[in-house]
Design an enzyme around this catalytic site. Structure first.
Site, short mmCIF file in Angstrom:
data_model
loop_
_atom_site.label_atom_id
_atom_site.label_comp_id
_atom_site.label_asym_id
_atom_site.label_seq_id
_atom_site.Cartn_x
_atom_site.Cartn_y
_atom_site.Cartn_z
N GLY A 194 91.09 55.54 25.69
CA GLY A 194 90.34 55.35 26.93
C GLY A 194 89.46 56.51 27.33
N CYS A 217 85.15 22.18 28.86
CA CYS A 217 83.95 22.25 28.02
C CYS A 217 83.44 20.83 27.73
CB CYS A 217 84.25 22.97 26.72
SG CYS A 217 82.87 22.92 25.55
N CYS A 247 83.76 20.36 23.66
CA CYS A 247 85.01 20.37 22.90
C CYS A 247 86.22 20.16 23.80
CB CYS A 247 85.15 21.67 22.10
SG CYS A 247 85.65 23.07 23.11
N CYS A 276 81.64 26.02 26.26
CA CYS A 276 82.27 27.28 25.83
C CYS A 276 81.20 28.33 25.59
CB CYS A 276 83.01 27.09 24.51
SG CYS A 276 84.47 26.07 24.62
N CYS A 298 84.25 26.84 20.07
CA CYS A 298 83.81 25.49 20.40
C CYS A 298 83.63 24.65 19.12
CB CYS A 298 82.52 25.57 21.19
SG CYS A 298 82.14 24.07 22.11
#
Lengths: 207, 376, 291
Positions: free
Chosen positions: C32, C241, C244, C265, C271
Site C-alpha cells: 500500500g 444484465c 446475460c 455487464c 457477459c
C-alpha cells in the site's frame, strides 16, 4: 583481497545467457518470493557464479543491479567484485549503510540487521535488501504469517544465527521501516519482506 | 497466438490514415521539407527542442512536421524518442560568459563592457503584417558591424558581484552532482538545481503566465532584466579515457538573469538577488518567464512570506510539464462509463432519499443535516 | 521474436526495467505504500495508462498471456490500443478471457471472474495519493502516511455522512492495506473494493505521470474505510444484465436509440462467457458497444 582466484589467473565467468529474458524470469521469481513470503522458489538454468556467490545470488544481482545500486559484500572477493563490475557495473561499497543490496555469505557472523539502510519514515523504500546465503531449507520450522500468506505456513531455514528470529522481530517492530531479505541456497530462494510475522519457539529458533 | 480483431483496431488504423492525409494537406502544394522547417521556423524548432529536452534541430523539425505544427504534440514526440536514447555521459557545465554573443541587452546599465547588442529581435518591429512576405522574396542581406564584437563579454551580474551588491552565486558545499530529473522522480522539497531543471523543460505559456502573475502583485517581486544574452556556447565533455575536456560542438542558448530587490534579513545585508532562466535556441520569452518564476520560488530560502501561487514549489513544479498536463487533461476523452455510472447511481439515491426526507422523516438523520435543512 | 525492430523487448530499455523492478520489489514488501520511481515518457500520453504500461512492460515475459481491459471491456479503443502496443513491442500472446491471462492490465475495473495465484493484475492509476483532493501537497501527505495519520480522510467521510446520510464516494474509494497504509485503489467502482481483499492474485498499481508504483501482495487485508454505524456497502442494481441475465455483476447503463435504457455487464468477458453458457437476457440480439 585474499581470494586465490586472481583476476589475471582466472577468466571471467559469463553472465546471464540471454540478459533480457533471463533477467525477466529471475525478477518474476524474486517478485513472487517477496509477494508470497516463506515459500520455496527455485530458479532454473542459472549461470555459474564466482565464489562466494551462490547461483541464485549471482542471478539476482545480475537481474537487479546496475550503476545505481551500491552493493556491500560481507566477505570481499576479487572474483565476485570483478564479475559484478563487468556484468552489471554495480558499485561495491565498504559502508554497510550505503548499500541497496547486501550479500551475507556467512550468516553466523553477520552484522545486526540494524547495520543496514532502514529507510526513512517518509520513504521506507530506501532500505536495503539482504541476500542471505544459507545452508538449506526444510519443511519444518518457524510459523510465518502476514501479507502474502493465505494462512500461516512453516519453513525451516538452516544456517542462521541462534538469535536471528529475535532480531527479525526487532526489524518487524519498526515496520514500515526495516530491511527485506531474500534467503538463498544454491538455486533456491525464500523471500522474507519486513511485513512478515514469525512465531518460533526458542529451542528451534536458531540454527 | 490469438489476437482478437475488433472494430476498435480498424478504427484506430483508419484514424492513422486520415491523420496522415490531413497532415499532408493539398497534394498540389509542395510538401514541407525538414530543411525548410529547420531554417524558416527556427523559433518553433527551438521551443520543441527546449521543452522536448533534446537539442537536435533535425529531429525537432521532423516532430513539428509530423505533428502538423502542434508544438505540444511535437514536444511529446521528441520526449518519447529521447527516453529511448542511450546516455553516453554528462557534459561539463556550459559557461555562458564564454558565449559568442549574437544578442545581449541589459535594462540596468545604459552602457557596459561589451555593449548592448540588439541582434535579431522582434522587439522594435512595430508588428505590421508584412504583405510582401505573402510572395517569395529576395534573400535579405543583413548589415554587419564595422568592428566585430569582443569574443566574450562579462555578465552584468558579475559586474555587480564585484561590488558585493548582489548575492554571490556559489556552488553548494562539496559541489554535489545535481539529480537528473529525466531519470529520477521529482521529490519535495526540491533544491534549486532540481527546480531549474524542471522549469527549463516546462511549458513556455505556463511560465509566462506565472511570471506575469508575480509582476501583478502575486508575489512581492520587483525584477529588473539585468541581462539577456543569446548566442553560441561550446559544449564539452570529459571522456573517461582522456581525463580532460574536449569540445564536441556548440549549442545556441538564451540566458536571462533577473535582478530583484531583497530587503535583507538578520543574517544578510540588503542586496540584490537573482532569478535565472536558460533555454535552448532563441527563446527569450521562455528564459524571462523562467527567471521570474525561479526567483519567486526562492521565497522560502530567502525567508519571504509565501502568499502567491508562483512562490509555491509544489504547485508550480508539479504542473510545468506540458506532456504530463496535456495527457492528463486529454485523458478525459477516455471512457469513464464505470465511474459515471457509480456517480449516477449515487445521485439517484441522494435524490430519492431527499424526497423521502421531504415527507417528514428526519428523526434518523444526523443533526447537522437537520440544521442545514432549516437554513435552506 | 523480439517485437518492434529498433526497440527493446516490451519497449523499455533494460536499465529502466531494472529500476521499475526494484521499485516493485519494495512495493510488495511495503503493501500500500507509494514507491517513487523514475517514470519515463512513453509513446502513449500520460493519463492514458503510462504507469500501468511501464509496470506491465517491466514484468512481462515471453510466456505470459496478456489481457487488457478498460471499463471492464477488452474492446474499448484504449484497451485495444494498449494491447496493440504490447503486440507490436513484445509480440506477446493476448487474450480476452480472464482465466487464460497471466497478466491483466486494467483501467477502472476488476474482472468479475475470481482471479488465481498465478495471475497479476496491473492497475492504471491517475492519482495515486488518496488524500490528494483534501491535501494537494505531497510533502504533507507523505508525512501523514509516515505517521499513519488518516484523520483527514475520516473527517471527510464523516462530513459526507453528516451531509448526505451516507458516504458519497462511489469510485476510487479509499482502503487501508494490511492495516497500515491508506491507499487509492484507482478509480474502480467501490463495487470492486471487496475483490481487493485477500485476493489470491498479486495486484500492482502504476501511476506514470505521478511517478509512483504500489502493490497489494496476494492474501493481504484490504479494508474499505467506514464507520461502525455506517458500514461500507457496494452498489446494487434493481436490474439484471439485459444480455446475460447476470444479477451479480457491475452494470453499465446504455441509452437506446428510442430513448429507453438498458443495463449490461461492464465486464465483456464475463457477459460473453455467460451468454455462451446459455444465459439470456431480455435483449438477446448481440449489441454493438461502439468504442
Amino acid at each position: 583481497m585474499n581470494d586465490p582466484h586472481s583476476l589475471l589467473a582466472s577468466p571471467l565467468l559469463p553472465g546471464l545467457d540471454d540478459p533480457v529474458h533471463d533477467s525477466q524470469q529471475v525478477f518474476r521469481t524474486l517478485l513472487s518470493a517477496l509477494s508470497s513470503p516463506a515459500r520455496l522458489h527455485t530458479l532454473s538454468d542459472l549461470p555459474q557464479s564466482p565464489p562466494p556467490l551462490h547461483a541464485a545470488t549471482g542471478a539476482a544481482l545480475l537481474a537487479l543491479g546496475d550503476y545505481e545500486t551500491p552493493v556491500w559484500l560481507q566477505t570481499p572477493s576479487d572474483a565476485a567484485a570483478a564479475w559484478l563490475r563487468f556484468h552489471c557495473g554495480v558499485p561495491l561499497v565498504s559502508e554497510p549503510k550505503q548499500a541497496q543490496f547486501v550479500l551475507i555469505d556467512r550468516p553466523l557472523t553477520m552484522p545486526p540487521l540494524s547495520a543496514f539502510a532502514q529507510g526513512l519514515a517518509e520513504y521506507p523504500d530506501r532500505s536495503a535488501t539482504l541476500i542471505m546465503q544459507v545452508t538449506g531449507f526444510v519443511p519444518d520450522g518457524p510459523l510465518f504469517s502476514g501479507s502474502g500468506i493465505a494462512s500461516a505456513r512453516r519453513i525451516g531455514i538452516d544456517g542462521l544465527p541462534h538469535d536471528f528470529w529475535r532480531s527479525w522481530q526487532d526489524n518487524r517492530a519498526i515496520a514500515p521501516l526495516g530491511v527485506d531479505i531474500l534467503f538463498v541456497s544454491g538455486c533456491s530462494v525464500v523471500g522474507l519482506p519486513r511485513s512478515t510475522d514469525v512465531q518460533y519457539n526458542t529451542a528451534s529458533g536458531g540454527d | 497466438m490469438y489476437v482478437a480483431v475488433k472494430g476498435g483496431e480498424t478504427a484506430i488504423l483508419n484514424s492513422y490514415e486520415l491523420l496522415a492525409a490531413e497532415r499532408r494537406g493539398d497534394p498540389e502544394v509542395a510538401e514541407l521539407t525538414l530543411a525548410q522547417i529547420r531554417g524558416q521556423m527556427r523559433l518553433a524548432v527551438a521551443r520543441v527542442m527546449c521543452e522536448g529536452s533534446l537539442y537536435d534541430k533535425d529531429l525537432a523539425a521532423l516532430a513539428l512536421k509530423q505533428a502538423a505544427g502542434d508544438q505540444v504534440e511535437a514536444i511529446f514526440l521528441l520526449r518519447a524518442y529521447r527516453t529511448t536514447l542511450p546516455r553516453f555521459g554528462y557534459s561539463v557545465p556550459v559557461d555562458t560568459a564564454r558565449m559568442a554573443l549574437r544578442r545581449r541587452i541589459s535594462a540596468t546599465f545604459k552602457d557596459l563592457p561589451g555593449g548592448q547588442v540588439l541582434g535579431p529581435t522582434y522587439d522594435y518591429t512595430q508588428r505590421l503584417l508584412d504583405f510582401s512576405l505573402a510572395e517569395a522574396s529576395a534573400a535579405p542581406t543583413p548589415p554587419s558591424a564595422e568592428t566585430p564584437l569582443p569574443a566574450t563579454s562579462p555578465r552584468v551580474t558579475d559586474l555587480l558581484g564585484e561590488e558585493g551588491m548582489i548575492e554571490a552565486e556559489l556552488p553548494l558545499a562539496g559541489d554535489p552532482v545535481p539529480m537528473d530529473l529525466s531519470r529520477e522522480p521529482l521529490r519535495f522539497p526540491a533544491d534549486r538545481a532540481t527546480r531549474l531543471q524542471n522549469l527549463a523543460r516546462g511549458d513556455e505559456g505556463y511560465l509566462l503566465a506565472l511570471g506575469y502573475s508575480t509582476q501583478r502583485g502575486y508575489a512581492n517581486s520587483h525584477p529588473f532584466a539585468g541581462e539577456i544574452r543569446m548566442g553560441e556556447v561550446p559544449l564539452e565533455i570529459i571522456p573517461e579515457e582522456l581525463g580532460f575536456a574536449i569540445t564536441i560542438g556548440q549549442i545556441t542558448l538564451t540566458e536571462c538573469q533577473m535582478i530583484n530587490q531583497f530587503a535583507g534579513s538578520s543574517d544578510v545585508p540588503p542586496q540584490f538577488t537573482r532569478g535565472y532562466g536558460l533555454a535552448f535556441g532563441e527563446s527569450e520569452r521562455k528564459a524571462m518567464g523562467m527567471a521570474l518564476v525561479d526567483r519567486a520560488l526562492r521565497a522560502a530560502e530567502l525567508g519571504e512570506e509565501i502568499t502567491s501561487p508562483a512562490q509555491e514549489p509544489e504547485f508550480v513544479l508539479a504542473h510545468t510539464d506540458n506532456v504530463e498536463a496535456s495527457g492528463f487533461v486529454q485523458h478525459l476523452k477516455l471512457p469513464h462509463y464505470v465511474d459515471f455510472q457509480s456517480e449516477l447511481e449515487l445521485l439517484r439515491k441522494m435524490r430519492s432519499s431527499s424526497a423521502k426526507v421531504g415527507v417528514g422523516d428526519t428523526a434518523n438523520q444526523p443533526e447537522l443535516r437537520a440544521t442545514e435543512r432549516e437554513e435552506a | 521474436m523480439n517485437g518492434l525492430p529498433g526497440y527493446n523487448f516490451a519497449y523499455l530499455d533494460e536499465q529502466t526495467k531494472r529500476m521499475i523492478r526494484r521499485a516493485l520489489l519494495k512495493a510488495v514488501a511495503i503493501p500500500g505504500y507509494q514507491v517513487p520511481f523514475g517514470s519515463r515518457e512513453m509513446p502513449l500520453p500520460y493519463g492514458w495508462g503510462t504507469g500501468g504500461i511501464q509496470v506491465t512492460a517491466s514484468i512481462l515475459g515471453r510466456k505470459d498471456v496478456l489481457k487488457v481491459i478498460d471499463q471492464g471491456s477488452d474492446d474499448t479503443t484504449n484497451a485495444v490500443n494498449i494491447r496493440r502496443f504490447f503486440n507490436r513491442t513484445a509480440d506477446v500472446a493476448t487474450t480476452d478471457r480472464t482465466e487464460e491471462a497471466t497478466i491483466i492490465q486494467t483501467r477502472h475495473r476488476i474482472p468479475e471472474k475470481p482471479l488465481n495465484e498465478n495471475q497479476i493484475l496491473v492497475f492504471q492509476v491517475p492519482l495515486p495519493e488518496p488524500m490528494t483532493r483534501l491535501e494537494p501537497h505531497e510533502a504533507v501527505t507523505r508525512k501523514l502516511h509516515a505517521l499513519a495519520d488518516y484523520g483527514l480522510m475520516h473527517v471527510k467521510l464523516y462530513e459526507d455522512i453528516a451531509r448526505y446520510g451516507h458516504i458519497a464516494t462511489t469510485y476510487d474509494y479509499p482502503v487501508l492495506v494490511n492495516g497500515r497504509y491508506l491507499m487509492a485503489p484507482s478509480p474502480i467502482p467501490k463495487f470492486d473494493n471487496p475483490k481487493l481483499h485477500m485476493s489470491p492474485a498479486l495486484q500492482l498499481f502504476g501511476a506514470g505521470r505521478e511517478k509512483r508504483v504500489y502493490a497489494i501482495p496476494p492474501w493481504t487485508r484490504v479494508e474499505s474505510l467506514d464507520f461502525e454505524d455506517h458500514p461500507f456497502s457496494i452498489q446494487r442494481w434493481q436490474q439484471v444484465c439485459a444480455l446475460c441475465d447476470a444479477d451479480d455483476s457491475f452494470l453499465d447503463e446504455v441509452v437506446l436509440d428510442g430513448g429507453g435504457r438498458m443495463f449490461v455487464c461492464s465486464d465483456s468477458d464475463y457477459c460473453r462467457t455467460r451468454q455462451a453458457a446459455g444465459h439470456t437476457g431480455t435483449e438477446n440480439t448481440p449489441m454493438e458497444v461502439s468504442a
